[in-house]
Design an enzyme around this catalytic site. Structure first.
Site, PDB file in Angstrom:
ATOM      1  N   ASN A   1       9.088 -82.493   0.272  1.00  0.00           N
ATOM      2  CA  ASN A   1       9.185 -82.596  -1.180  1.00  0.00           C
ATOM      3  C   ASN A   1      10.145 -81.570  -1.768  1.00  0.00           C
ATOM      4  O   ASN A   1      10.728 -81.801  -2.823  1.00  0.00           O
ATOM      5  CB  ASN A   1       7.804 -82.418  -1.810  1.00  0.00           C
ATOM      6  CG  ASN A   1       7.860 -82.373  -3.319  1.00  0.00           C
ATOM      7  OD1 ASN A   1       8.155 -83.371  -3.977  1.00  0.00           O
ATOM      8  ND2 ASN A   1       7.598 -81.194  -3.892  1.00  0.00           N
TER       9      ASN A   1
ATOM     10  N   TYR B   1      24.132 -84.459  -6.333  1.00  0.00           N
ATOM     11  CA  TYR B   1      22.726 -84.705  -6.014  1.00  0.00           C
ATOM     12  C   TYR B   1      22.559 -86.039  -5.296  1.00  0.00           C
ATOM     13  O   TYR B   1      21.854 -86.137  -4.283  1.00  0.00           O
ATOM     14  CB  TYR B   1      21.917 -84.683  -7.309  1.00  0.00           C
ATOM     15  CG  TYR B   1      20.439 -84.956  -7.148  1.00  0.00           C
ATOM     16  CD1 TYR B   1      19.591 -84.011  -6.600  1.00  0.00           C
ATOM     17  CD2 TYR B   1      19.901 -86.174  -7.573  1.00  0.00           C
ATOM     18  CE1 TYR B   1      18.230 -84.252  -6.470  1.00  0.00           C
ATOM     19  CE2 TYR B   1      18.544 -86.427  -7.450  1.00  0.00           C
ATOM     20  CZ  TYR B   1      17.711 -85.469  -6.905  1.00  0.00           C
ATOM     21  OH  TYR B   1      16.374 -85.721  -6.783  1.00  0.00           O
TER      22      TYR B   1
END
Length: 234
Positions: A86, A150
């Site tokens: 995560n 990203y």
């Protein structure tokens, strides 16, 4: 591995990175009743709140891009049922305004660190016929303007998951592609966009965490390879 709130030694084990807050903490809450948890973050201080909430879990503080420290941190983990990746960063901006440092830092945190932690834990995952869950993004399916750096890291993460799934057929590998989630990180992103923050526009961390739990609990005759979630305006 860690002891969870239910300390039965026959419980499966789970390691969750980026578990101190937001989605990672929500995943920890979802898995705590059924798993012995190790919860990752950069520092012990960052984990204080979630460990106070889930006192049976164990902290696993390590900087994931310090690969020598990561190698030491995984020593003694002989069996791992679930690995939830995560942790990550979202450093946004246009390609024209990007820098080499931005590209390196984003790819390092979102892709290279994930690959190395997974590699180090493969023996433990193989011992358990384990499950690797990668928290990806909608940006891992489609890149938008201003999200190129990203998105490149998340496209790479998706490719990593696809290759791992083929190379390690005894493991289950799930890519989770949520839309934008109501978290502190999202507030920072929206502030950078110059917009007012409206939580109703976004998924809740609890909804995405429940999808992770459902993937982990899917019976072994099925392999949940990709999960895509999009918010519904409320």
């Amino acid at each position: 591995m860690a002891n969870s709130a239910n300390t039965s030694t026959d419980q499966p084990t789970a390691l969750i990175t980026g578990a101190s807050r937001g989605l990672g903490a929500a995943v920890a809450r979802e898995l705590a009743p059924t798993h012995r948890l190790s919860l990752g973050a950069r520092t012990p201080q960052a984990l204080a709140s979630i460990l106070g909430e889930l006192p049976g879990a164990t902290g696993w503080p390590v900087e994931l891009t310090d690969y020598a420290a990561v190698a030491r941190a995984v020593e003694g983990i002989e069996r791992l049922d679930v690995l939830v990746h995560n942790a990550g960063i979202a450093d946004l901006g246009t390609i024209a305004d990007s820098s080499v440092a931005q590209w390196r830092n984003t790819l390092e945190a979102n892709l290279v660190a994930v690959a190395e932690l997974t590699r180090l834990l493969l023996p433990a995952l193989r011992a358990a016929n384990g499950h690797v869950v990668l928290i990806n993004s909608g940006a891992g399916l489609r890149a938008n303007a201003g999200w190129g750096v990203y998105a490149a890291s998340k496209f790479g993460l998706r490719a990593f998951a696809d290759a791992l799934r083929l190379e390690e057929p005894a493991l289950r590998v799930t890519s989770v592609h949520p839309g934008r989630i109501d978290t502190d990180m999202q507030r920072d992103i929206v502030a950078g966009e110059g917009r007012d923050y409206e939580p109703r526009e976004f998924l809740t961390a609890e909804t995405v965490a429940r999808a992770v739990r459902n993937a982990v609990q899917t019976p072994r005759d099925a392999h949940p390879t990709e999960i895509v979630l999009r918010p519904i305006a409320r």
